[in-house]
Scaffold this active site. Structure first.
Site, mmCIF file in Angstrom:
data_model
loop_
_atom_site.group_PDB
_atom_site.id
_atom_site.type_symbol
_atom_site.label_atom_id
_atom_site.label_comp_id
_atom_site.label_asym_id
_atom_site.label_seq_id
_atom_site.Cartn_x
_atom_site.Cartn_y
_atom_site.Cartn_z
ATOM 1 N N HIS A 280 -51.874 1.635 -12.061
ATOM 2 C CA HIS A 280 -52.956 2.266 -12.815
ATOM 3 C C HIS A 280 -52.493 2.878 -14.134
ATOM 4 O O HIS A 280 -53.298 3.479 -14.844
ATOM 5 C CB HIS A 280 -53.601 3.363 -11.958
ATOM 6 C CG HIS A 280 -54.057 2.878 -10.619
ATOM 7 N ND1 HIS A 280 -55.191 2.123 -10.445
ATOM 8 C CD2 HIS A 280 -53.500 3.013 -9.383
ATOM 9 C CE1 HIS A 280 -55.334 1.825 -9.168
ATOM 10 N NE2 HIS A 280 -54.320 2.346 -8.499
ATOM 11 N N ARG A 281 -51.199 2.740 -14.448
ATOM 12 C CA ARG A 281 -50.706 3.361 -15.676
ATOM 13 C C ARG A 281 -51.401 2.792 -16.910
ATOM 14 O O ARG A 281 -51.682 3.512 -17.869
ATOM 15 C CB ARG A 281 -49.191 3.191 -15.778
ATOM 16 C CG ARG A 281 -48.593 3.904 -16.981
ATOM 17 C CD ARG A 281 -47.083 3.774 -17.042
ATOM 18 N NE ARG A 281 -46.428 4.688 -16.130
ATOM 19 C CZ ARG A 281 -45.684 4.324 -15.103
ATOM 20 N NH1 ARG A 281 -45.518 3.042 -14.845
ATOM 21 N NH2 ARG A 281 -45.108 5.215 -14.335
ATOM 22 N N ALA A 282 -51.681 1.493 -16.900
ATOM 23 C CA ALA A 282 -52.313 0.858 -18.060
ATOM 24 C C ALA A 282 -53.679 1.482 -18.355
ATOM 25 O O ALA A 282 -54.002 1.772 -19.516
ATOM 26 C CB ALA A 282 -52.452 -0.642 -17.830
#
Length: 668
Positions: A280-282
């Site tokens: 989910h970093r993007a």
């Protein structure tokens, strides 16, 4: 005397790079920027020019952590102690610094460590700050970040992500602020970063040289003007520099007031999902980058254009190939219309007789082949014509890390493949030892060894009395390159199917990987009546590619000579460099029909295999290219057992190509 810096606003082209740098200056918590590109594309120039255009900051005079005197909660422990004592903190206003991280930097130098001089003189522990402390509230610049040791990159990215540097080592526990703009540059030709490390960079861009001839001429003229009189050149661009600096300051002030709607947040996640990103970093970084873009452009709300631009900067290094669609197999296949039940019954009756005839024919052919091979090995081969074919090089692929057995042998050298203990002072400190070999003092272990005896020892003008028996030295680990020797069967049997095409593609793939991992690679091919060294130890991709393209296939199989020659190359290289990490890979079906010493061809090959087995320095693998059928000799498997090598059989995998063997089993 300070050197004049080329103005940021005078950089020609590279709008995407300058834009990404400005966004990181507005919001340092974006996670940093990775710039991929060719040499000479103004990467270093742009980073240093950015620092010159950023507004000045106030720091505590003499503080190694660049503390902000107006933020008490974020002061370092030393500055807080001075404030509690009622001491006014002296202030200094200065430009933001660019801290260069050298490739040879150790973990102690980056994170900080125990102050050795203070510990010996005073008998107390005190923290000595590292490069992360110097980079706080500034720019940390890593040129050729892909060549830096992975564990160093990891600790830097950890600190950049948290904004804190947490040190727990050598009896020291220390935490300090470490908020900096992280900029890394790399040339992809020199090798890639691991995907886990790539994902930690907030943004990534790809740049190249300018294609427009007019723009290139303009760049040359501007640089010539700067070199001729840098002071006048900087003055000419001062107005633009000031405007850019003020715009960045206004954007920083607007960060807390800019909003993003739920619809735009959903759009961020949709773009991330469309790119098949992991985790989910993007999504998080796209949202934060879009907010920063809106702030810089003077808007109070994020637009769709902001999100699209943010995704372009954030997703380049995170995009993954979509998974293939599921294959739906029919439970039953339709019966061909032209075949009636009676025809099928007749076929079933004829099948056993036909199968028996085929088995008899195969046995006769194999028997004739063995007798023929025996006769040929006994006769002279010099006058027998050899029919050869040249197969093209197969498709290359990205190889995974090759697993090698770890040992405790200290080695020298450099590379990026296998971890090994090193006798030099370079590398990561992993443990201590009482053995005195390298004169690399492990102070923490030495102090711990001496501590229990301090009451019984006399101390004159020192805080700690250390005796010879207390001395401990560091054991370090580092990565080095391997030495890979391919022994390739180029006889006529390798022309069947796609064996030689895939073999060539696999070797070239390993050479590409070896160039990036700093390996040495050699290749021996055997066919006809002898083996020869096609590729001496090298990392030259161009030479290897040319030789692979021209490698012919055909003739008999001098297996013993091929294995012997490959082993001789390793032995010869050991005399030149005793610290190598050798790996011999034999690619063959194991059949031999040419004798080297006058005995049975296969027995001679087994004797050489046993000799290699007894040499514990050499790692080995055998790839069996024999096709499965009614009759299988299993000679390559026997060789692997005799050689104590890892064995791989093509038929055990879904695809009967050598590339799949290398991918699935030992190119990890």
């Amino acid at each position: 005397m300070e050197k004049n810096i080329y103005p940021f606003s005078a950089i020609v082209g590279q709008q995407k790079m300058t834009r990404a740098l400005i966004l990181n200056a507005v919001c340092p918590t974006l996670g940093g920027l990775l710039i991929r590109g060719e040499k000479g594309t103004a990467k270093s120039t742009a980073v240093r020019a950015l620092a010159a255009v950023l507004p000045e900051i106030e720091v505590v005079l003499g503080c190694p952590f660049n503390c902000d005197p107006h933020e008490y909660e974020r002061l370092c422990p030393e500055c807080k102690a001075r404030v509690k004592q009622g001491i006014d903190l002296p202030m200094l206003k200065r430009k933001i610094k660019v801290i260069d991280l050298p490739l040879g930097a150790t973990e102690d130098r980056v994170l900080g460590s125990l102050d050795l001089e203070y510990a010996v003189k005073e008998g107390k522990r005190r923290f000595s700050s590292g490069l992360l402390a110097s980079a706080h509230r500034g720019i940390l610049y890593i040129d050729e970040v892909n060549l830096l040791n992975d564990h160093i990159v990891d600790v830097i990215l950890d600190a950049a992500g948290m904004g804190l540097n947490i040190v727990e080592r050598e009896g020291v526990s220390y935490i300090h602020q470490a908020e900096f703009i992280l900029i890394g540059t790399m040339n992809p030709e020199e090798g890639e970063l691991r995907p886990q490390l790539l994902d930690r960079f907030g943004m990534c861009i790809q740049i190249k040289g300018i294609d427009d001839p007019d723009e290139r001429v303009r760049l040359i003229k501007l640089r010539e003007r700067f070199d001729r009189n840098s002071t006048n050149f900087i003055m000419a661009y001062q107005s633009r520099q000031n405007n850019l600096s003020q715009k960045i300051m206004r954007a920083k002030e607007r960060v807390s007031h800019t909003r993003i709607s739920d619809e735009m947040v959903q759009f961020c996640s949709k773009l991330a999902l469309d790119a098949f990103v992991a985790g989910h970093r993007a999504d998080i970084v796209i949202r934060k980058t879009a907010l920063t873009i809106a702030c810089y452009e003077g808007r109070d709300a994020v637009t769709e254009e902001d999100v699209n631009e943010a995704a372009d900067l954030v997703l380049l290094h995170r995009i993954r190939i979509p998974p293939p669609p599921p294959q739906h197999k029919h439970e039953e296949k339709e019966r061909p219309q032209e075949e009636s039940p009676e025809d099928e019954k007749e076929k079933q009756e004829e099948k056993p007789a036909t199968q028996n005839r085929q088995e008899d024919e195969v046995r006769e052919e194999e028997k004739e082949g063995e007798e023929k091979d025996k006769e040929e090995s006994e006769n002279s081969l010099s006058h027998i014509p050899m029919f050869e074919s040249v197969f093209p090089v197969g498709d290359t692929f990205k190889v995974r890390r090759m697993q090698m057995k770890r040992d405790r042998i200290p080695r020298k050298g450099s590379g990026r493949r296998s971890r090994t203990r090193t006798s030099s002072k370079a590398g990561r400190y992993v443990m201590s030892t009482m053995e005195r070999r390298t004169n690399d003092l492990a102070l923490d272990a030495t102090l711990r060894a001496a501590a229990p005896y301090q009451k019984r020892r006399s101390r004159q003008d020192v805080a700690i009395a250390i005796e010879d028996s207390d001395i401990r030295e560091k054991i370090r680990e580092k990565r080095i390159g391997n030495f890979i020797v391919f022994v390739v069967d180029a006889s006529g049997s390798m022309g069947a199917g796609k064996r030689m095409i895939e073999t060539k593609g696999a070797i070239l793939s390993l050479l590409l990987d070896a160039y990036q991992k700093r390996d040495k690679v050699a290749m021996v091919a055997f066919k006809g009546d002898r083996a020869e060294v096609l590729l001496p130890p090298t990392s030259s991709i161009e030479l290897a590619h040319k030789l692979l393209e021209e490698l012919p296939t055909g003739g008999k199989t001098p297996l013993c000579h091929g294995i012997s020659l490959g082993y001789q190359i390793i032995q010869s290289y050991f005399r030149k460099d005793p610290y190598i990490y050798p790996f011999l890979i034999l690619i063959s079906d194991g059949k031999a029909n040419v004798s080297q010493y006058g005995g049975k061809p296969f027995s001679e090959a087994m004797e050489v295999a046993e000799e290699i087995k007894n040499d514990t320095r050499v790692n080995t693998a055998v790839v069996d290219v024999e096709k499965s059928g009614l009759i299988s000799f299993g000679l390559a498997h026997q060789l692997s057992i005799q050689m104590a090598a890892r064995y791989f059989r093509i038929e055990d995998l879904k695809s009967d190509t050598l590339v799949e063997v290398l991918r699935e089993d030992f190119l990890v």
